[in-house]
Write a protein that holds these residues in place. Sequence first.
Motif, mmCIF file in Angstrom:
data_model
loop_
_atom_site.group_PDB
_atom_site.id
_atom_site.type_symbol
_atom_site.label_atom_id
_atom_site.label_comp_id
_atom_site.label_asym_id
_atom_site.label_seq_id
_atom_site.Cartn_x
_atom_site.Cartn_y
_atom_site.Cartn_z
ATOM 1 N N GLY A 1 0.940 -1.307 0.038
ATOM 2 C CA GLY A 1 -0.106 0.025 0.056
ATOM 3 C C GLY A 1 0.949 1.282 0.016
ATOM 4 N N GLY A 2 0.161 2.338 -0.360
ATOM 5 C CA GLY A 2 0.600 3.599 -0.343
ATOM 6 C C GLY A 2 0.910 4.189 1.446
ATOM 7 N N ASN A 3 1.401 5.025 1.636
ATOM 8 C CA ASN A 3 1.691 5.551 2.860
ATOM 9 C C ASN A 3 0.432 5.588 3.542
ATOM 10 O OD1 ASN A 3 3.277 5.888 5.031
ATOM 11 N ND2 ASN A 3 3.652 8.082 4.619
ATOM 12 N N LEU A 4 -0.474 6.537 3.135
ATOM 13 C CA LEU A 4 -1.822 6.787 3.860
ATOM 14 C C LEU A 4 -2.690 5.655 3.695
ATOM 15 C CD1 LEU A 4 -3.318 8.779 5.022
ATOM 16 C CD2 LEU A 4 -4.317 9.591 2.873
ATOM 17 N N ALA A 5 -2.698 4.897 2.697
ATOM 18 C CA ALA A 5 -3.461 3.719 2.693
ATOM 19 C C ALA A 5 -2.891 2.563 3.502
ATOM 20 C CB ALA A 5 -3.609 3.038 1.166
ATOM 21 N N TRP B 1 -1.298 3.434 6.303
ATOM 22 C CA TRP B 1 -1.726 3.614 7.853
ATOM 23 C C TRP B 1 -3.127 3.218 8.045
ATOM 24 C CZ3 TRP B 1 0.254 5.522 12.215
ATOM 25 C CH2 TRP B 1 1.810 5.602 12.114
ATOM 26 N N ALA B 2 -3.948 3.696 7.075
ATOM 27 C CA ALA B 2 -5.406 3.602 7.511
ATOM 28 C C ALA B 2 -5.787 2.168 7.595
ATOM 29 C CB ALA B 2 -6.101 3.894 6.395
ATOM 30 N N ILE B 3 -5.339 1.209 6.491
ATOM 31 C CA ILE B 3 -5.525 -0.411 6.812
ATOM 32 C C ILE B 3 -4.848 -0.961 7.998
ATOM 33 C CG2 ILE B 3 -4.914 -2.627 5.604
ATOM 34 C CD1 ILE B 3 -5.120 -1.032 2.904
ATOM 35 N N ALA B 4 -3.606 -0.467 8.400
ATOM 36 C CA ALA B 4 -3.214 -0.911 9.455
ATOM 37 C C ALA B 4 -3.591 -0.572 10.653
ATOM 38 C CB ALA B 4 -1.815 -0.244 9.488
ATOM 39 N N LEU B 5 -4.340 0.518 10.880
ATOM 40 C CA LEU B 5 -4.765 1.059 12.166
ATOM 41 C C LEU B 5 -6.163 0.369 12.200
ATOM 42 C CD1 LEU B 5 -3.995 4.990 12.281
ATOM 43 C CD2 LEU B 5 -3.124 3.091 13.582
ATOM 44 N N ILE B 6 -6.927 0.280 11.188
ATOM 45 C CA ILE B 6 -8.128 -0.494 11.240
ATOM 46 C C ILE B 6 -8.026 -1.753 11.659
ATOM 47 C CG2 ILE B 6 -10.149 -1.324 9.768
ATOM 48 C CD1 ILE B 6 -9.915 1.539 8.381
ATOM 49 N N ALA B 7 -7.212 -2.613 10.826
ATOM 50 C CA ALA B 7 -6.992 -4.132 11.041
ATOM 51 C C ALA B 7 -6.311 -4.330 12.517
ATOM 52 C CB ALA B 7 -5.966 -4.462 10.143
ATOM 53 N N LEU B 8 -5.640 -3.607 13.085
ATOM 54 C CA LEU B 8 -4.701 -3.717 14.265
ATOM 55 C C LEU B 8 -5.902 -3.410 15.563
ATOM 56 C CD1 LEU B 8 -2.373 -4.478 12.471
ATOM 57 C CD2 LEU B 8 -0.943 -3.500 14.207
ATOM 58 N N THR B 9 -6.710 -2.564 15.072
ATOM 59 C CA THR B 9 -7.461 -2.278 16.211
ATOM 60 C C THR B 9 -8.817 -3.038 16.301
ATOM 61 O OG1 THR B 9 -7.299 0.076 16.033
ATOM 62 C CG2 THR B 9 -9.320 -0.276 16.947
ATOM 63 N N VAL B 10 -9.457 -3.539 15.073
ATOM 64 C CA VAL B 10 -10.286 -4.240 14.941
ATOM 65 C C VAL B 10 -9.983 -5.649 15.209
ATOM 66 C CG1 VAL B 10 -12.380 -5.287 13.465
ATOM 67 C CG2 VAL B 10 -11.687 -2.920 13.319
ATOM 68 N N ILE B 11 -9.251 -6.411 14.671
ATOM 69 C CA ILE B 11 -9.140 -7.828 14.750
ATOM 70 C C ILE B 11 -8.748 -8.251 16.481
ATOM 71 C CG2 ILE B 11 -7.357 -9.685 14.301
ATOM 72 C CD1 ILE B 11 -7.104 -8.442 11.597
ATOM 73 N N PRO B 12 -7.963 -7.652 16.856
ATOM 74 C CA PRO B 12 -7.823 -7.951 18.431
ATOM 75 C C PRO B 12 -9.040 -7.649 19.347
ATOM 76 C CG PRO B 12 -5.952 -6.424 17.661
ATOM 77 C CD PRO B 12 -6.806 -6.443 16.450
ATOM 78 N N SER B 13 -9.712 -6.646 18.908
ATOM 79 C CA SER B 13 -10.929 -6.381 19.727
ATOM 80 C C SER B 13 -11.954 -7.370 19.423
ATOM 81 C CB SER B 13 -11.628 -4.888 19.150
ATOM 82 O OG SER B 13 -10.783 -3.874 19.506
ATOM 83 N N LEU B 14 -11.994 -7.924 18.301
ATOM 84 C CA LEU B 14 -13.092 -8.898 17.954
ATOM 85 C C LEU B 14 -12.458 -10.061 18.786
ATOM 86 C CD1 LEU B 14 -13.545 -8.493 14.143
ATOM 87 C CD2 LEU B 14 -15.187 -8.135 15.846
ATOM 88 N N LEU B 15 -11.159 -10.372 18.931
ATOM 89 C CA LEU B 15 -10.600 -11.517 19.491
ATOM 90 C C LEU B 15 -10.745 -11.425 21.126
ATOM 91 C CD1 LEU B 15 -7.311 -12.046 17.577
ATOM 92 C CD2 LEU B 15 -9.374 -13.736 17.683
ATOM 93 N N ALA B 16 -10.788 -10.247 21.429
ATOM 94 C CA ALA B 16 -10.994 -10.034 22.918
ATOM 95 C C ALA B 16 -12.401 -10.249 23.212
ATOM 96 C CB ALA B 16 -10.270 -8.694 23.294
ATOM 97 N N LYS B 17 -13.219 -9.645 22.460
ATOM 98 C CA LYS B 17 -14.657 -9.927 22.946
ATOM 99 C C LYS B 17 -15.100 -11.367 22.672
ATOM 100 C CE LYS B 17 -17.253 -7.137 23.796
ATOM 101 N NZ LYS B 17 -17.586 -6.572 25.261
ATOM 102 N N PHE B 18 -14.969 -11.988 21.435
ATOM 103 C CA PHE B 18 -15.561 -13.119 21.298
ATOM 104 C C PHE B 18 -14.539 -14.346 21.280
ATOM 105 C CE2 PHE B 18 -17.634 -10.165 18.124
ATOM 106 C CZ PHE B 18 -18.958 -10.208 18.908
ATOM 107 N N ALA B 19 -13.319 -14.375 21.290
ATOM 108 C CA ALA B 19 -12.615 -15.611 21.691
ATOM 109 C C ALA B 19 -12.306 -15.652 23.130
ATOM 110 C CB ALA B 19 -11.275 -15.442 20.687
ATOM 111 N N PHE B 20 -11.771 -14.397 23.777
ATOM 112 C CA PHE B 20 -11.502 -14.310 25.032
ATOM 113 C C PHE B 20 -12.153 -13.862 25.992
ATOM 114 C CE2 PHE B 20 -7.660 -13.435 22.296
ATOM 115 C CZ PHE B 20 -7.000 -14.722 22.313
ATOM 116 N N GLY B 21 -13.500 -13.521 25.858
ATOM 117 C CA GLY B 21 -14.727 -13.030 26.562
ATOM 118 C C GLY B 21 -14.550 -12.036 27.401
ATOM 119 N N ALA B 22 -13.850 -10.843 26.764
ATOM 120 C CA ALA B 22 -13.696 -9.617 27.532
ATOM 121 C C ALA B 22 -14.929 -9.083 27.941
ATOM 122 C CB ALA B 22 -12.711 -8.729 26.565
ATOM 123 N N ALA B 23 -15.046 -8.781 28.991
ATOM 124 C CA ALA B 23 -16.226 -8.132 29.553
ATOM 125 C C ALA B 23 -16.491 -6.641 29.416
ATOM 126 C CB ALA B 23 -16.513 -8.368 31.141
ATOM 127 N N ALA B 24 -15.315 -5.931 29.148
ATOM 128 C CA ALA B 24 -15.101 -4.431 28.985
ATOM 129 C C ALA B 24 -16.446 -4.225 27.701
ATOM 130 C CB ALA B 24 -13.880 -4.163 28.911
#
Length: 116
Positions: free
Chosen positions: A60-64, A66-89
Amino acid sequence: MFTPRTVLVVIIAAILGTTFNAIAVNIMAGEEVMPLITSLGRNLVAIIVALLLIPTFARGGNLAAWAIALIALTVIPSLLAKFAFGAAAPWQFVLTVNFIYAFVATLIYAVSYRKH
């Protein structure tokens, strides 16, 4: 693309991102910081997810990238935290602290990538 150097940078970026994430969790929720920082499971998940930085910045280009990385590295661990690891937060909390991980990991990788 996946060289020993890029993988090492990802490992460092992920661990530092997880460290800042743990500090944020401590500040926002009062959790003990050292068990979060030294958790092998948290660090392994952070490293595996951060491996996405390598192809993202290679293709990807620099801006693209960054955008993809920030979205993926925020969403994927969040989904894992909530659905795989049962985070109650609440979602807002989980997304916020994982965005901190995403930002720090991406920043470290991006700075290293420019020097490459």
